[in-house]
Motif scaffolding. Structure first.
Motif, PDB file in Angstrom:
ATOM      1  N   LEU A  98     -41.874  -2.186 -83.925  1.00 56.00           N
ATOM      2  CA  LEU A  98     -41.445  -3.107 -83.226  1.00 56.00           C
ATOM      3  C   LEU A  98     -40.546  -3.193 -82.341  1.00 56.00           C
ATOM      4  N   CYS A  99     -39.344  -2.589 -82.936  1.00 56.97           N
ATOM      5  CA  CYS A  99     -38.004  -2.020 -82.029  1.00 56.97           C
ATOM      6  C   CYS A  99     -37.960  -2.130 -80.839  1.00 56.97           C
ATOM      7  N   THR A 100     -37.901  -1.252 -80.491  1.00 52.82           N
ATOM      8  CA  THR A 100     -38.125  -0.307 -78.716  1.00 52.82           C
ATOM      9  C   THR A 100     -38.900  -1.532 -78.160  1.00 52.82           C
ATOM     10  N   GLY A 131     -27.019   0.567 -76.858  1.00 57.38           N
ATOM     11  CA  GLY A 131     -27.891   1.570 -76.866  1.00 57.38           C
ATOM     12  C   GLY A 131     -27.389   2.326 -75.637  1.00 57.38           C
ATOM     13  N   GLU A 132     -27.012   1.675 -74.459  1.00 58.71           N
ATOM     14  CA  GLU A 132     -26.241   2.181 -73.659  1.00 58.71           C
ATOM     15  C   GLU A 132     -25.274   3.663 -73.691  1.00 58.71           C
ATOM     16  N   ALA A 133     -23.614   2.710 -74.949  1.00 58.48           N
ATOM     17  CA  ALA A 133     -23.650   4.213 -75.522  1.00 58.48           C
ATOM     18  C   ALA A 133     -23.632   4.923 -76.364  1.00 58.48           C
ATOM     19  N   PHE A 134     -24.504   4.669 -77.175  1.00 58.52           N
ATOM     20  CA  PHE A 134     -25.530   6.064 -77.503  1.00 58.52           C
ATOM     21  C   PHE A 134     -25.880   6.367 -76.576  1.00 58.52           C
ATOM     22  N   ASP A 135     -26.981   6.686 -75.509  1.00 56.04           N
ATOM     23  CA  ASP A 135     -27.639   7.145 -74.085  1.00 56.04           C
ATOM     24  C   ASP A 135     -25.997   7.703 -73.740  1.00 56.04           C
ATOM     25  N   LYS A 136     -25.180   7.198 -73.351  1.00 58.19           N
ATOM     26  CA  LYS A 136     -23.945   7.704 -72.726  1.00 58.19           C
ATOM     27  C   LYS A 136     -23.325   9.315 -73.555  1.00 58.19           C
ATOM     28  N   GLY A 147     -31.339   9.321 -74.993  1.00 62.88           N
ATOM     29  CA  GLY A 147     -29.917   9.934 -76.034  1.00 62.88           C
ATOM     30  C   GLY A 147     -30.655   9.680 -76.802  1.00 62.88           C
ATOM     31  N   GLY A 148     -30.501   7.748 -76.861  1.00 66.37           N
ATOM     32  CA  GLY A 148     -30.344   7.261 -78.929  1.00 66.37           C
ATOM     33  C   GLY A 148     -30.988   7.960 -79.811  1.00 66.37           C
ATOM     34  N   PRO A 149     -31.974   8.227 -80.032  1.00 65.62           N
ATOM     35  CA  PRO A 149     -33.215   9.205 -80.700  1.00 65.62           C
ATOM     36  C   PRO A 149     -32.578  10.377 -80.767  1.00 65.62           C
ATOM     37  N   ALA A 150     -32.262  11.113 -79.631  1.00 67.28           N
ATOM     38  CA  ALA A 150     -31.359  12.112 -80.000  1.00 67.28           C
ATOM     39  C   ALA A 150     -30.654  12.410 -80.656  1.00 67.28           C
ATOM     40  N   ASP A 164     -39.223 -14.152 -70.852  1.00 68.63           N
ATOM     41  CA  ASP A 164     -38.252 -13.595 -71.402  1.00 68.63           C
ATOM     42  C   ASP A 164     -38.233 -12.296 -71.922  1.00 68.63           C
ATOM     43  N   HIS A 165     -37.531 -11.182 -71.139  1.00 68.05           N
ATOM     44  CA  HIS A 165     -37.799  -9.685 -72.400  1.00 68.05           C
ATOM     45  C   HIS A 165     -36.890  -9.709 -73.812  1.00 68.05           C
ATOM     46  N   LEU A 166     -35.208 -10.956 -73.379  1.00 67.30           N
ATOM     47  CA  LEU A 166     -34.807 -11.157 -74.825  1.00 67.30           C
ATOM     48  C   LEU A 166     -35.688 -11.932 -75.636  1.00 67.30           C
ATOM     49  N   ALA A 182     -29.001  -5.483 -80.028  1.00 70.55           N
ATOM     50  CA  ALA A 182     -29.032  -5.027 -79.535  1.00 70.55           C
ATOM     51  C   ALA A 182     -30.408  -3.811 -78.499  1.00 70.55           C
ATOM     52  N   SER A 183     -30.057  -3.448 -77.570  1.00 67.92           N
ATOM     53  CA  SER A 183     -30.915  -2.130 -76.171  1.00 67.92           C
ATOM     54  C   SER A 183     -30.087  -1.709 -75.993  1.00 67.92           C
ATOM     55  N   GLY A 184     -30.985  -1.198 -74.995  1.00 69.30           N
ATOM     56  CA  GLY A 184     -30.562  -0.505 -73.807  1.00 69.30           C
ATOM     57  C   GLY A 184     -28.968  -1.284 -72.976  1.00 69.30           C
ATOM     58  N   GLY A 185     -29.871  -2.256 -72.441  1.00 68.56           N
ATOM     59  CA  GLY A 185     -29.609  -3.201 -71.514  1.00 68.56           C
ATOM     60  C   GLY A 185     -28.284  -4.619 -72.077  1.00 68.56           C
ATOM     61  N   HIS A 186     -28.288  -4.996 -73.325  1.00 67.37           N
ATOM     62  CA  HIS A 186     -27.905  -5.825 -74.208  1.00 67.37           C
ATOM     63  C   HIS A 186     -27.459  -5.988 -75.630  1.00 67.37           C
ATOM     64  N   VAL A 239     -32.712  -6.859 -84.084  1.00 59.35           N
ATOM     65  CA  VAL A 239     -33.510  -6.427 -82.545  1.00 59.35           C
ATOM     66  C   VAL A 239     -33.590  -5.436 -82.181  1.00 59.35           C
ATOM     67  N   GLY A 240     -33.999  -5.069 -80.961  1.00 56.76           N
ATOM     68  CA  GLY A 240     -34.071  -3.878 -79.929  1.00 56.76           C
ATOM     69  C   GLY A 240     -33.947  -2.649 -80.325  1.00 56.76           C
ATOM     70  N   GLY A 241     -34.041  -1.562 -79.107  1.00 53.68           N
ATOM     71  CA  GLY A 241     -34.287  -0.529 -79.220  1.00 53.68           C
ATOM     72  C   GLY A 241     -33.094   0.104 -80.479  1.00 53.68           C
ATOM     73  N   VAL A 242     -31.966  -0.106 -80.557  1.00 51.68           N
ATOM     74  CA  VAL A 242     -30.939   0.441 -81.029  1.00 51.68           C
ATOM     75  C   VAL A 242     -30.875  -0.123 -82.746  1.00 51.68           C
ATOM     76  N   ALA A 243     -31.941  -0.970 -83.223  1.00 51.99           N
ATOM     77  CA  ALA A 243     -32.270  -1.546 -84.808  1.00 51.99           C
ATOM     78  C   ALA A 243     -33.364  -0.351 -84.875  1.00 51.99           C
ATOM     79  N   ALA A 244     -33.163   0.608 -84.813  1.00 49.72           N
ATOM     80  CA  ALA A 244     -34.683   2.048 -85.224  1.00 49.72           C
ATOM     81  C   ALA A 244     -33.400   2.822 -85.246  1.00 49.72           C
ATOM     82  N   ASN A 245     -32.253   2.899 -84.984  1.00 47.96           N
ATOM     83  CA  ASN A 245     -31.218   4.068 -85.448  1.00 47.96           C
ATOM     84  C   ASN A 245     -30.865   3.618 -87.214  1.00 47.96           C
ATOM     85  N   SER A 246     -31.079   5.170 -87.860  1.00 45.05           N
ATOM     86  CA  SER A 246     -31.121   5.093 -89.725  1.00 45.05           C
ATOM     87  C   SER A 246     -30.126   4.754 -90.176  1.00 45.05           C
TER      88      SER A 246
HETATM   89  O1  KG4 Z   1     -35.091  -2.094 -76.495  1.00 46.32           O
HETATM   90  P1  KG4 Z   1     -35.388  -0.855 -76.159  1.00 46.32           P
HETATM   91  O2  KG4 Z   1     -36.339   0.095 -76.360  1.00 46.32           O
HETATM   92  O3  KG4 Z   1     -34.992  -1.173 -74.678  1.00 46.32           O
HETATM   93  C1  KG4 Z   1     -34.396  -2.183 -73.537  1.00 46.32           C
HETATM   94  O4  KG4 Z   1     -34.387  -2.795 -73.672  1.00 46.32           O
HETATM   95  O5  KG4 Z   1     -33.071  -1.728 -73.517  1.00 46.32           O
HETATM   96  O6  KG4 Z   1     -33.555  -0.135 -76.491  1.00 46.32           O
HETATM   97  C2  KG4 Z   1     -33.671   1.142 -75.924  1.00 46.32           C
HETATM   98  C3  KG4 Z   1     -32.312   1.371 -76.112  1.00 46.32           C
HETATM   99  C4  KG4 Z   1     -31.807   2.928 -75.754  1.00 46.32           C
HETATM  100  O7  KG4 Z   1     -30.480   2.571 -75.504  1.00 46.32           O
HETATM  101  C5  KG4 Z   1     -31.826   4.157 -76.682  1.00 46.32           C
HETATM  102  O8  KG4 Z   1     -31.403   5.057 -76.838  1.00 46.32           O
HETATM  103  C6  KG4 Z   1     -31.922   2.750 -78.078  1.00 46.32           C
HETATM  104  O9  KG4 Z   1     -32.147   1.611 -77.655  1.00 46.32           O
HETATM  105  N1  KG4 Z   1     -32.810   3.534 -79.081  1.00 46.32           N
HETATM  106  C7  KG4 Z   1     -31.666   3.976 -80.030  1.00 46.32           C
HETATM  107  C8  KG4 Z   1     -32.649   4.780 -80.707  1.00 46.32           C
HETATM  108  N2  KG4 Z   1     -33.913   4.596 -80.751  1.00 46.32           N
HETATM  109  C9  KG4 Z   1     -33.863   3.733 -80.038  1.00 46.32           C
HETATM  110  N3  KG4 Z   1     -30.393   4.640 -80.221  1.00 46.32           N
HETATM  111  C10 KG4 Z   1     -30.004   4.821 -81.260  1.00 46.32           C
HETATM  112  N4  KG4 Z   1     -30.750   5.097 -82.314  1.00 46.32           N
HETATM  113  C11 KG4 Z   1     -32.256   5.032 -82.315  1.00 46.32           C
HETATM  114  N5  KG4 Z   1     -32.396   6.175 -83.123  1.00 46.32           N
END
Ligand code: KG4
Ligand code: ZN
Length: 325
Positions: A293-295, A165-170, A181-184, A112-114, A137-141, A268-275
């Motif tokens: 390992l976050c994304t 993550g979706e909130a960051f992207d939108k 969007g999130g990293p930008a 399972d991805h989560l 905290a990721s793009g989908g969860h 954990v999850g992509g949003v954990a990469a947020n500074s």
């Molecule tokens: O975990 P992940 O790679 O994929 C999913 O399982 O969704 O997470 C991707 C999400 C995206 O919404 C992306 O914009 C967000 O993580 N993300 C960030 C950052 N890096 C990735 N959000 C905010 N700041 C970041 N630096």
């Protein structure tokens, strides 16, 4: 050397493969992002993603094996993301993994991805030991849970609408930052003033989250400013918007710590990469995985396979992908 696990991840727009050893040491971690391919559409196009995975899966796996300096015959277990995710994208990885197992007689472990995101904490030299409180905290969860032992996750709160993550992207899209969007937004926010605007943080009951309101507030702010003024306000808007999301996450984490008495917190999850989130978490003494390992990545999938239920060798070809949990 301990047993080797090949991990394969194709649930969204990253084609990723990694080799880890059963003690959690990462031997290789290859990630090929399709972000550029989807940028012109402003988001991931599922069919385009599937086709690209098909082209990339073989070279990415070959590269992961080569960087680890091993051959397929040395792999004890093939771990692959089964869901949740884009079903066509998942099927590419799953079918490829089945093919590898068919050809070599290796055991297939669907993951399972989560669980994979949580298992990113059980890699490398500084592994996080349960029990701990975990924010995913990721793009989908966006989920809060307790991890009493490896391979478990007891849900205690989650988002009622958008994921963080979706909130960051939108938000990034509203600010004209493109995809991903999130990293930008994170980069732009570093040059802005986080208290320039007070974006509302929705108050919901218990340990749940809501991010749809803050997104709407940004939409109105952008409309109010108009094209010309937006240019000079963009960095401040990004910083203030990011501050609202990050504060909401941190508040809930603190509240959950109070309620559960957990001493260890991990994110954990992509949003954990947020500074900004990482800075706030450091302040709280929380643990995060290294950025790589976050994304989405294959190492976390290989890691989770060590704690996943066994699939009988005879039944592995019948394993199917699932789009949601
Ligand atoms: O975990 P992940 O790679 O994929 C999913 O399982 O969704 O997470 C991707 C999400 C995206 O919404 C992306 O914009 C967000 O993580 N993300 C960030 C950052 N890096 C990735 N959000 C905010 N700041 C970041 N630096
Ligand atoms: Zn993910």
């Amino acid at each position: 050397m301990a047993d080797l696990i090949l991990g394969l991840e194709t649930s969204c727009d990253e084609t990723a493969a990694a080799v880890i050893s059963s003690d959690g040491e990462v031997q290789s971690n290859v990630i090929s992002s399709q972000a550029e391919l989807h940028a012109r559409y402003g988001g991931v196009v599922p069919e385009v993603a599937s086709r690209r995975h098909l082209e990339l899966v073989e070279p990415v796996v070959a590269e992961a094996l080569s960087q680890a300096g091993v051959g397929l015959s040395e792999i004890e277990m093939v771990a692959v993301t089964q869901g949740p995710g884009l079903v066509g994208a998942l099927l590419v990885g799953l079918s490829y993994a089945k093919g590898l197992c068919w050809a070599t007689g290796t055991r297939l472990v669907p993951v399972d991805h989560l669980d994979g995101h949580v298992a990113s904490l059980f890699l490398g030299p500084e592994q996080v030991e349960p029990p701990f409180l975990c924010l995913l905290a990721s793009g989908g969860h966006t989920l809060l849970g307790l991890v009493p032992e490896r391979g478990t996750f007891e849900f205690i709160g989650g988002t009622l609408d958008d994921a963080a993550g979706e909130a960051f992207d939108k938000g990034a899209r509203l600010l004209g930052l493109g995809y991903p969007g999130g990293p930008a937004l994170d980069r732009l926010a570093q040059g802005g003033n986080a208290s320039a605007r007070a974006f509302p943080v929705a108050r919901v009951d218990g340990l749940d989250f809501s991010f749809s309101g803050v997104k709407t507030a940004l939409l109105y702010a952008v409309r109010e400013l108009g094209e010309e003024q937006l240019d000079s306000a963009r960095a401040d808007l990004a910083a203030s918007y990011q501050h609202a999301i990050v504060s909401a996450l941190l508040q809930r984490v603190e509240q959950a710590v109070d309620q559960t008495g957990m001493e260890t917190v991990a994110v954990v999850g992509g949003v954990a990469a947020n500074s900004a989130l990482r800075a706030g978490l450091e302040h709280l003494g929380a643990r995060t995985a290294p950025l790589s390992l976050c994304t989405d990545n294959g190492a976390m999938i290989a890691s989770a396979a060590r704690y996943a239920p066994n699939v009988a060798r005879a039944g592995y070809l019948a394993v199917d992908a699932y789009p949601s949990r």
